[in-house]
Motif scaffolding. Structure first.
Motif, PDB file in Angstrom:
ATOM      1  N   ASP A  21      19.185  16.601  18.551  1.00  0.00           N
ATOM      2  CA  ASP A  21      19.826  17.375  17.477  1.00  0.00           C
ATOM      3  C   ASP A  21      19.007  17.356  16.184  1.00  0.00           C
ATOM      4  O   ASP A  21      19.533  17.632  15.121  1.00  0.00           O
ATOM      5  N   THR A  22      17.731  17.045  16.242  1.00  0.00           N
ATOM      6  CA  THR A  22      16.751  17.004  15.151  1.00  0.00           C
ATOM      7  C   THR A  22      16.961  15.856  14.169  1.00  0.00           C
ATOM      8  O   THR A  22      16.301  15.804  13.139  1.00  0.00           O
ATOM      9  N   THR A  23      17.841  14.910  14.454  1.00  0.00           N
ATOM     10  CA  THR A  23      17.963  13.728  13.611  1.00  0.00           C
ATOM     11  C   THR A  23      16.995  12.668  14.128  1.00  0.00           C
ATOM     12  O   THR A  23      16.460  12.782  15.236  1.00  0.00           O
ATOM     13  N   LYS A  66      14.647  11.926  22.503  1.00  0.00           N
ATOM     14  CA  LYS A  66      13.823  13.091  22.793  1.00  0.00           C
ATOM     15  C   LYS A  66      12.343  12.729  22.679  1.00  0.00           C
ATOM     16  O   LYS A  66      11.531  13.098  23.512  1.00  0.00           O
TER      17      LYS A  66
END
Length: 104
Positions: A21-23, A66
């Motif tokens: 989630d790009t965090t 990720k």
């Protein structure tokens, strides 16, 4: 090659764990298990400046990861926060261990 094999011997180094989630979390690698990673964080990159002295430990399942960045030059600020946190918490500890001063 699996994640555990890649991270063997890297305990104590700074890593940044990126999530789908790009965090991300930036911290020092403490332990690598078969299906999790344990890191300790000293403040957050996205937190306000008043909250930079917070300390947290995280157990992160490898299925949630990720990407991982290891020992980037951008981690200098994270190391500065770690040293600042340690110095703030150890300034009053001399009264607790007076026998330590006798060893010098």
């Amino acid at each position: 090659m699996n994640l555990k094999t890649k991270l063997e011997g890297k305990e104590g180094q700074w890593i940044r764990i990126h999530f789908p989630d790009t965090t991300f979390l930036t911290g020092r690698l403490q332990h690598v298990g078969s299906d999790f990673i344990q890191i300790e964080c000293y403040g957050r990159d996205d937190a306000n400046p008043q909250d930079q002295s917070s300390y947290t430990q995280h157990l992160i399942p490898t299925g949630l990861i990720k990407m991982i960045t290891i020992e980037a030059t951008s981690f200098v600020e994270a190391e500065r926060r770690r040293l600042e946190y340690i110095s703030q918490n150890s300034s009053g500890s001399h009264d607790q261990w007076p026998e330590m001063e006798n060893l010098r």
